[in-house]
Design a protein around this motif. Structure first.
Motif, short mmCIF file in Angstrom:
data_model
loop_
_atom_site.label_atom_id
_atom_site.label_comp_id
_atom_site.label_asym_id
_atom_site.label_seq_id
_atom_site.Cartn_x
_atom_site.Cartn_y
_atom_site.Cartn_z
N ASP A 10 39.07 -14.77 -25.83
CA ASP A 10 38.41 -15.86 -26.53
C ASP A 10 37.04 -16.16 -25.95
OD1 ASP A 10 40.62 -16.08 -28.03
OD2 ASP A 10 41.38 -17.94 -27.08
N ARG A 11 36.94 -16.00 -24.63
CA ARG A 11 35.69 -16.38 -23.95
C ARG A 11 34.64 -15.27 -24.02
NH1 ARG A 11 34.58 -21.62 -22.31
NH2 ARG A 11 36.56 -22.67 -22.63
N ILE A 12 35.05 -14.10 -24.54
CA ILE A 12 34.13 -12.96 -24.59
C ILE A 12 33.68 -12.78 -26.04
CG2 ILE A 12 33.80 -10.52 -23.98
CD1 ILE A 12 34.87 -12.20 -21.65
N ARG A 13 32.38 -12.68 -26.28
CA ARG A 13 31.90 -12.53 -27.65
C ARG A 13 30.83 -11.45 -27.73
NH1 ARG A 13 29.23 -17.49 -29.27
NH2 ARG A 13 27.47 -16.44 -28.26
N LYS A 14 31.01 -10.59 -28.74
CA LYS A 14 29.97 -9.59 -29.04
C LYS A 14 29.16 -10.09 -30.23
CE LYS A 14 31.17 -4.99 -27.53
NZ LYS A 14 32.45 -4.77 -26.88
N ASP A 15 27.85 -9.92 -30.21
CA ASP A 15 27.08 -10.37 -31.38
C ASP A 15 26.43 -9.18 -32.08
OD1 ASP A 15 24.74 -9.63 -30.10
OD2 ASP A 15 24.22 -11.67 -29.48
N GLU A 16 25.77 -9.50 -33.19
CA GLU A 16 25.22 -8.44 -34.03
C GLU A 16 24.11 -7.64 -33.33
OE1 GLU A 16 22.58 -9.97 -37.22
OE2 GLU A 16 23.01 -11.98 -36.45
N TRP A 17 23.59 -8.17 -32.23
CA TRP A 17 22.50 -7.48 -31.51
C TRP A 17 23.04 -6.50 -30.47
CZ3 TRP A 17 18.14 -8.75 -33.92
CH2 TRP A 17 18.15 -9.97 -34.64
N GLY A 18 24.42 -6.34 -30.47
CA GLY A 18 25.02 -5.44 -29.50
C GLY A 18 25.18 -6.05 -28.13
N SER A 19 24.98 -7.35 -28.07
CA SER A 19 25.04 -8.04 -26.80
C SER A 19 26.41 -8.70 -26.63
CB SER A 19 23.93 -9.09 -26.78
OG SER A 19 24.06 -9.95 -25.70
N THR A 20 26.95 -8.65 -25.40
CA THR A 20 28.23 -9.29 -25.12
C THR A 20 27.99 -10.48 -24.19
OG1 THR A 20 29.22 -7.10 -25.21
CG2 THR A 20 30.59 -8.88 -24.32
N SER A 21 28.73 -11.57 -24.45
CA SER A 21 28.53 -12.77 -23.64
C SER A 21 29.87 -13.31 -23.14
CB SER A 21 27.90 -13.89 -24.46
OG SER A 21 26.66 -13.48 -24.99
N TYR A 22 29.79 -13.98 -21.99
CA TYR A 22 30.93 -14.77 -21.51
C TYR A 22 30.57 -16.23 -21.74
CZ TYR A 22 34.20 -17.11 -18.42
OH TYR A 22 35.16 -17.95 -17.92
N ILE A 23 31.43 -16.92 -22.55
CA ILE A 23 31.13 -18.32 -22.90
C ILE A 23 31.65 -19.23 -21.80
CG2 ILE A 23 31.25 -20.07 -24.72
CD1 ILE A 23 30.31 -17.36 -25.80
N ILE A 24 30.78 -19.83 -21.07
CA ILE A 24 31.20 -20.77 -20.02
C ILE A 24 31.56 -22.12 -20.65
CG2 ILE A 24 30.47 -21.98 -17.92
CD1 ILE A 24 28.56 -19.62 -17.38
N ALA A 25 30.72 -22.56 -21.60
CA ALA A 25 31.01 -23.81 -22.30
C ALA A 25 30.53 -23.66 -23.73
CB ALA A 25 30.30 -24.99 -21.63
N THR A 26 31.38 -23.96 -24.69
CA THR A 26 30.96 -23.87 -26.09
C THR A 26 29.97 -25.01 -26.37
OG1 THR A 26 32.71 -25.34 -26.80
CG2 THR A 26 33.23 -22.99 -26.76
N ALA A 27 29.34 -24.92 -27.52
CA ALA A 27 28.38 -25.98 -27.88
C ALA A 27 29.05 -27.35 -27.82
CB ALA A 27 27.80 -25.70 -29.26
N GLU A 28 30.33 -27.40 -28.20
CA GLU A 28 31.03 -28.68 -28.19
C GLU A 28 31.27 -29.16 -26.75
OE1 GLU A 28 32.18 -25.99 -30.17
OE2 GLU A 28 30.87 -26.90 -31.68
N GLU A 29 31.63 -28.22 -25.89
CA GLU A 29 31.90 -28.58 -24.49
C GLU A 29 30.62 -28.93 -23.74
OE1 GLU A 29 35.73 -25.50 -24.06
OE2 GLU A 29 33.74 -24.94 -23.32
N ALA A 30 29.50 -28.38 -24.23
CA ALA A 30 28.23 -28.55 -23.52
C ALA A 30 27.53 -29.82 -23.99
CB ALA A 30 27.34 -27.34 -23.74
N ASP A 31 26.57 -30.22 -23.20
CA ASP A 31 25.77 -31.40 -23.52
C ASP A 31 24.54 -30.94 -24.29
OD1 ASP A 31 24.48 -33.85 -23.52
OD2 ASP A 31 23.58 -33.47 -21.54
#
Lengths: 641, 641
Positions: free
Chosen positions: B486-507
């Motif tokens: 769930d915390r790992i996301r691939k995007d259309e640019w071929g980039s992979t991210s680890y989500i530390i805080a979603t937009a909702e969790e973040a300020d």
């Protein structure tokens, strides 16, 4: 607090937007947005110089004698009495910023300018002083940096200079001004530069400037007048004037005279606004223009001399001077040593030594001590008088035994400030005038190109006009109109005017005319000068007949007609060959102390020997003044030939 | 050239209008109008920090991985790659000027701040130095002016002081800063004032300041960091810290690192823009806030000390430093003596002596020499290392016999510059983080109030995050993602991210996530630090085991977890008790030379004894760097316990 927006369109094309509160005066909104609108009378509706045109929106503005109905219908108002009620757009015509605008660099091709420069540079020979020493140019060759020798530029320069002079590195410093140009200069020249080196009194060396070329160290002489600022750029090694120019003093929007400026300095941020008006808006652009006109850099200006009246020097240095106008009239300082460029203005070398001509009193400043030096009245056995007629009038009387000085609040009449058609002695100013006794038509001489039309009247033209109006009986000894004719007009405000040039004859939309308020202002101004002369002589227990020479200096201009000036009772009735007009002696004195250390020493000694007389504390002065407020004087015998 | 208007609406309510040519980038138009938009990557579309929202009109802007489709539809763009085609209105959110905005004056009530102040003031005792002398407070009573005694304020003060000290008037001078406050001070007190008097080396006296009250002379210590500027105001007579604060370095809009700043300085007006960004926009408001927080005046600041890296000091002093980045990497100066306040900034006494911590190399500046002084590694027999991790990384190694220093181009990762969710260690920054091995969910600590939500990750949080991602196998030794969830996301640019805080969790509107480019940037940064450590030890022909103490300093923050920092192969694997975090040693060293002349002398001697190593000229450095760009290292034995 409701806000309104004022969009100012300036004559030079600039647009300035001011945001302010409803109920503010249009002039105040302009002042705070640094919009240059002249206000010599400081907003008292008397001078009529702040005429601007509202082209969109409306202001609340009373009818007044400076704006006729046709003009009013076109949107013309006096900014000082117009109250903001909503958003407006305002056109500021060139006439409304005639005093503060107009930086001009003089061309050395102009014969009049060339003569003025020769007169100024001649002062050193007349004084017998030699050029200042201690600024040396020296070519220095540095080793070229490599990866194995990555010494910094400054350390490399110190090393090379120590090697070539034998002075140890610890005793040489590099000024921040030199450092700021060093990296470029080194790399423009393969690491051989010309350094301007100042030798300190302890033998240490300071590198003030470096250049890729063998260029003379520059000096800057400044005269800060209440109305006009003048400056000269010199070659310190020869004394030659390389460039000269002038600009209106931007502070004029706070009033023509020093009193209104001092009052402004008591308001929140006022001192800073006044300092910016003189330094940022006026001096710095002027110096930049001068430096650029000879393809040099401001950092090459390594010595600066400044003369100005006591108020101007306080405002220039950012020192609160309001106590000058409050009894017991005490300035913050008379003289100031050890100043450096960085403390005062950006457009000179930060390490430049800055010399101020010392003041001797609250209203006899460094401009006058510089004038005493330049006129040499303190070196002569015979009695002489120096009369400086600028925005104020100052008088110095004496000889090599004693010198006395006083100031009279002549008001700004001689530079046109509180005269409705008055202006500085620049293009478009009527500088001389005669009136035909029969037709009452004028015949005048206008400064500028042969086809220049008149825009106003400068100090010398004003003296001529009043003298001629009196001689022809158009006005009487009290300045009241006595004759009628085409050139004489009464208006609905009860004011009578003599039309020198109709709007059609004049250059611009506005006629050139003198009204009875102008005449009254002039009579007060000339009365103030003459009564000051009488008072200072009375204190010395002397008579006008002892005066052998009278030197006229200042902004009133070389066209002054002594016959007229004596005729209206302004100047003493001594043999006319005793009179000389000697130009801007404040600038000449400033040039002298810039160029010769001996001149600065002489000036400081002079300032110590001048006795300052505070006229306002002389009981006889007021009686003399009242007696002098007639044409020529209540005691006409003083002026009979 | 067609012109377009850009109306910027800033988060603080200010509106700025820029007028520029069609085809200009939105970021360039902002830079030239002094609109604070962070651009740490200097417009290379890598950092994603210049996100602004176009609310009227359109720009030409390519799709990119920092802006998703929903955001794009709302008008969000990266200013650096947006080209102006017509008039637009732009909202600049607070996040877009996070680096440069935010002057903060620290409260002495805060225990953390109180501890930091105590640590700094303790330095004098640790160094064994005594407080600077030569600044004396003296009460002076003047005669009150009358009409018969209208001496100027300054002359009156000189006269009184000469009378009470026995020093002749010729040997006393009044500085322009003192003169500017003298008239008010005299009249607030019936002409009895307290003067701050400096005794010069030749025994002459300079009056630096006058006050109506008995107030201590103030000192100002400054650390100019590439990202953050910190300052302390001290009582020079006791060494006590009276106020402290910090601000983002306004130059960040020209790039996060010194190289992009130097490049900007080569452009027309660039040096002046950079100097304004640090002096006018940042230092002066910061100092004004500090002075006002203790109800004092800037003119009471009579001594100033400044530490910063070589580039920052060039830009602060307005000296062209571009040759720093060009072989053979030569600065304009290493050290500079004799500077005065007026030459550098308005918000101090014009006559204040300004001390600069000397540099030892193009990339080892006064911030590091100050750090060597503060850490005292040059006084110990045992081998120690100082590692300063700010926008750059600098390393000093040695003992009382020798010291070697080098800089590694770590990039701005440790202050968040080239990390998409990176930020300074201020409110909202995640400063520590753990990841659950099974769920891969993070657990983190955020700087600020207990309910503060995360806005990004600072240096210490970043080290933890990478360390935990590696420990849990989410990324491999090359930093490539290996697990999914769930915390790992691939995007259309071929980039992979680890989500530390979603937009909702973040300020705020933006999630906090680390992508593979961020991880790569971090690995390069830590590799650069570790390979520099290895190289400098190799030059000394020594092994890591000789190091007894490692002092970590700089903006990375006190929360740094040494275990994680060793675990990712950034810091040497020595016994953990050898490590100490010692805070901002540049500011501490600046405080020391401000407060003690002996400290300044020691610092100059230290600077002369530090050998600068230019890593780019070391052949082995590149090999070490390549080997260190793994987690933890290609030679894992270096990090086994």
């Amino acid at each position: 607090m409701d806000a309104v927006r004022v969009n100012f369109a300036l004559a030079d094309g600039r647009k300035i937007v001011a945001s302010t509160a409803v109920g503010t005066s249009l002039l105040d909104s302009a002042k705070h947005a640094n919009v240059p609108i002249d206000a010599p009378c400081a907003g008292n509706m008397t001078c009529g110089k702040c005429r601007v045109r509202v082209v969109r929106g409306e202001v609340e503005s009373p009818k007044n004698r400076h704006i006729n109905d046709a003009e009013s219908a076109q949107g013309w108002v006096l900014a000082c009495v117009s109250t903001l009620r909503g958003d407006i757009e305002v056109e500021v015509p060139v006439e409304a910023s005639a005093y503060q605008s107009g930086i001009r660099v003089s061309s050395s091709d102009n014969p009049r300018e060339e003569a003025a420069r020769t007169a100024i540079t001649g002062i050193l020979a007349r004084l017998g002083h030699t050029l200042v020493e201690g600024y040396e140019l020296r070519e220095v060759s540095l080793s070229v940096p490599t990866l194995d020798d990555a010494q910094a530029d400054q350390e490399r320069l110190l090393h090379a200079l120590a090697g070539s002079t034998g002075v140890s590195e610890e005793r040489i410093s590099v000024g921040i001004g030199a450092l700021r140009v060093l990296p470029h200069a080194l790399r423009e020249t393969d690491f051989t530069v010309v350094a301007t080196i100042q030798t300190e009194s302890n033998g240490n060396l300071t590198i003030l400037d470096v250049s890729s070329k063998n260029e003379a160290p520059l000096g800057l002489a400044i005269d800060i007048g209440t109305t006009t600022v003048s400056a000269l750029l010199t070659d310190l090694s020869t004394g030659q004037i390389l460039a000269s120019g002038s600009a209106g003093n931007g502070q004029i929007r706070f009033g023509a005279d020093v009193i209104n400026r001092l009052i402004e300095s008591t308001r929140a941020g006022g001192l800073e606004r006044l300092r910016e008006a003189i330094v940022t808006e006026c001096l710095q652009p002027l110096v930049r223009s001068l430096v650029e006109s000879i393809n040099r850099r401001a950092s090459s200006i390594v010595r600066v001399a400044v003369a100005g009246n006591t108020t101007m020097i306080h405002l220039f240095t950012g020192v609160y001077g309001n106590h000058l106008r409050l009894e017991p009239y005490v300035p913050a300082f008379f003289s100031l040593e050890g100043l450096r460029g960085s403390e005062l203005m950006a457009e000179v070398n930060p390490d430049a030594r800055v010399l101020l001509a010392p003041a001797v009193g609250s209203y006899v400043g460094g401009d006058i001590t510089a004038g005493v030096l330049a006129s040499m009245i303190g070196r002569s056995d015979s009695f002489s008088m120096l009369i400086d007629l600028g925005t104020n009038g100052e008088i110095v009387f004496g000889n090599s035994d004693f010198l006395m000085a006083c100031a009279c609040s002549a008001g700004p009449a001689f530079e046109g400030g509180d005269i409705s058609c008055g202006m500085r002695a620049t293009d478009g100013a009527i500088e001389a005038l005669e009136i035909d006794d029969a037709t009452m038509n004028p015949c005048y001489k206008v400064i500028g190109e042969p086809d220049q039309k008149p825009r106003g009247v400068c100090g010398s033209g004003l003296i001529d006009a009043i003298g001629e109006l009196y001689r022809t009986g158009i006005i009487d000894a009290r300045g009241r109109f006595q004759r009628e004719g085409d050139r004489i007009r009464k208006d609905e405000w009860g004011s009578t005017s003599y039309i020198i040039a109709t709007a059609e004859e004049a250059d611009g939309a506005k006629e050139v005319a003198l009204n009875d308020a102008d005449i009254e202002n002039f009579i007060r101004a000339k009365g103030s000068v003459f009564s000051a002369i009488r008072t200072i002589l009375a204190i010395a227990d002397m008579d006008m007949s002892v005066i052998e020479h009278i030197y006229i200096a200042g902004g009133i201009g070389s066209a002054i007609d002594i016959e007229h000036a004596v005729g209206v009772g302004m100047l003493p009735n001594i043999p006319r060959e005793g009179y000389s007009y000697i130009g801007n002696t404040s600038l000449a004195g400033s040039y002298a102390i810039l160029s010769a250390s001996e001149a600065y020493d002489e000036l400081c000694a002079l300032a110590n020997n001048i006795t300052y007389v505070e006229l306002s504390s002389m009981p006889s002065y007021m009686d003399e003044f009242v007696a002098a407020c007639f044409l020529p004087h209540t005691d006409a015998s003083l002026f009979s030939r």
